[in-house]
Write an enzyme that holds these catalytic residues in place. Sequence first.
Site: not given
Ligand SMILES: *Cc1c(COP(=O)(O)O)cnc(C)c1O
Length: 823
Positions: A492, A589, A717, A766
């Site tokens: 991701k 979550r 700046y 920037m």
């Molecule tokens: C991002 C994520 C992981 C991985 O976590 P790390 O701490 O980067 O190993 C595992 N499970 C879910 C659901 C995540 O969102």
Amino acid sequence: MLRALSIDQIAEITRGELIQNDHIQKISQIAIDSRQVSNPEKTLFISLVGAKAKGQDFIPALIDLGVRNFIVHKGNSLKRELLAKANFVLVDDTRKALQEIARYQRSYFEKPVVSITGSNGKTIVKEWLGQVLSQAYQVAKSPKSYNSQVGVPLSVFGIDAGHQVAILEAGISKTGEMAALERIIQPNLGIFTNIGSAHKEGFSSQESKILEKLSLFKGSDFLVYCKDQELPASIIEQEFSADKLIAWSDKAGADYTRSIKIQDVGAKIIFIKSDLSTMTFHVPFSDPASLENITHVLVGAMTLGLKPELIQQGLNHLKPVDMRLTLKPGVNDSLLIDDTYNNDLAGLKVALDFLNLQRPKKRKILILSDLLQQGTAAQLYSEVAEMVKSHHLDQIIGVGQHIFQLESFFPKQFIGYSDTEKLLDELNPEEFSNDLILITGARPFGFERVVNKLQQRIHGTTLEINLNALTHNYNFYKSRLKPETKVMVMVKAFAYGGGSVEIANHIQTMGADYLAVAFTDEGVTLRKHGISLPIMVLNPMEESIDLCHQYELEPVVYSPAFFKMVSNYCQAHDSKLSIHLDMDTGMHRLGFEEKHLEELGLLLEAETRLRIASVYTHLVGADEEIHKDYSLRQLKLFKKMKGKLEHLLPSSTLFHALNSAGIVAFPDFQMHMVRLGIGLYGVEVTGKHASSLRSISTLKTTISQIKTLEPGETVGYSRKGSLPEGGKIATLSLGYADGYDRRFSNGKGYVIIQGKKAPIIGNICMDMCMVDVTDIEDVKAGNEAIIYGEGISLKELADRIETIPYELLTNISARVKRIYYLD
Ligand SMILES: *Cc1c(COP(=O)(O)O)cnc(C)c1O
């Protein structure tokens, strides 16, 4: 390979059980990766288990390709029909079988074998020694840094009858490994480079690490070492009889006493031998590490009896070695593999294999120079042709005098140029588009100019990703898992900033089981670039379910309402979809809570179109000891929820809970799969095994300008920065738009220039920022500045601005070019 072998011989050497079905040609090639088979009828395929993809899965396809000889694990699950189609040798341990064959081949090589081990410099010493010895001998050497339990056997198979000396590198990471390498290599001459603190974890102490490494040389005639490294030297002198030892030192009393005179270009090395004779060599560099490495080479070459004049000739051609094989963005969406240091067949094979591992592109193109390997050209180039043929190239561009020999093998694909200038004159970058281009040439051909012409213009800041380090980290986690535990890799957020497509492709070749992305679009991008692993989508939007279906992506379903929506979609479209169920055990979550399970149960019972691929939960604090009880409660609740759902689900449903930190902290809860994220990218968040991981990325930029400040003048700046005493600043082409956090302003952050710290001065802008380089001598515009990587840890940087490494990694903007390499 030195000896072609029949399958009976293979069974005997490996003490395996032979199932013979086919009497065919002798075996002269060994493959462990299905994509690297070039001569199927002469190949023995050894199916290794472990971190890489399970070799066994490829057997049916290999049989179709024409491979007829296999070594497989005794407990394999191959079907009987399959076993009847080829010859199989069944063994307890396939890796051991690979090693036994290498040991057998080695025993037929009667010329000297040199082996090099130690912590640093092994590969460079091997390459340089190879360059020097090739003044007089035909040299076989390990390709790249092939020095492991598998790399060494593969290197041995590269030795053939024409070679006059072999140089093999040996590397280990834990106790017990050297014995296996020693049995194979049986070196005549050993070189011990030095000892560092890398890989401390696999050994109980520094002494035990040194002893383990030295066991490589127990049968050697000679051992070259540096007497000035006190601990290793004292152990060596205790363990080996004095008449074997060849010591060099900067002090008197060694076999070779060295003195160094630094010169305008390079340095002069003078040796005084114990008989007071002297000899002098000129080398083209003067930094201490290179001088140490070259001294090992010089003493090694003299021990092998090479005349000083020939050694000096070899040194004159010596170039600092950059062994990296680099993947770079090219013009018009092409991808370049830059291998501008390669001069032999073994290296060409590694590069071609790497080419084959890339995701598919429109055409595969090879740009290749003459090889600088001794031997008759006709023989050499027919081997090159055979190797090239098996990699199915669409176009071959050759540069040099001998390379024209390839024309008769590839009349349609081959175009030749007598030198690099002629190629550069005619090379039109616009003729390439969406191609995969391997540029591989010997140093004198200066192929970096070809790379420059074909690469995408790179903005000053680059993120370099070391794919070998990625493999290393993957293997670290894999080694903590049960063999049957599957691995889902989180890619991701652009693979935690590393660039999702290339990383996903590499993960796919390493044999991971699953990928996960955050949003559907990320999954679509992977599919469009040829990634075929199953992909879970953590946070699919309702409107993207259609895309999930179209691109075979597997959405996470986290509530009864979402479940119904997806189910209705499949009804309406008369289609099926694989999905994953997220259980909320304390993250709060997304996810089903315990109170939803009854309703979920009813939904599952009524469902026919949705395949539940997996059920998982996520730990909120696996990285922190203080949350251990909470994590255990989460895991317990998950097991309870699992109990309630299991009977409603097919037995193939995977249950999983652990992220990177969880793998380390809760090994008993691996269940069917784990989800590896940040650890793969080089950050061990629990802090327990930080030294076992390698940093995978280096963020670099260049200095645009140097300025001198008078006392009291301000920088940037809001006039935030100043040097009360005056001084010197450097402006870097990196700003917050590249993802360099503005919180590093005013001395909170620093970069490394010429190995020294340069603090940020003033506010980060920037697209630029300024650093104080008052104390760094001879800095110039165009010099490199390292923002993070080996030497500046992400954890430390994150702590400085009170954030976490995840944020720093994922902030790197997409405009920063990612380049990938193998070291
Ligand atoms: C991002 C994520 C992981 C991985 O976590 P790390 O701490 O980067 O190993 C595992 N499970 C879910 C659901 C995540 O969102």
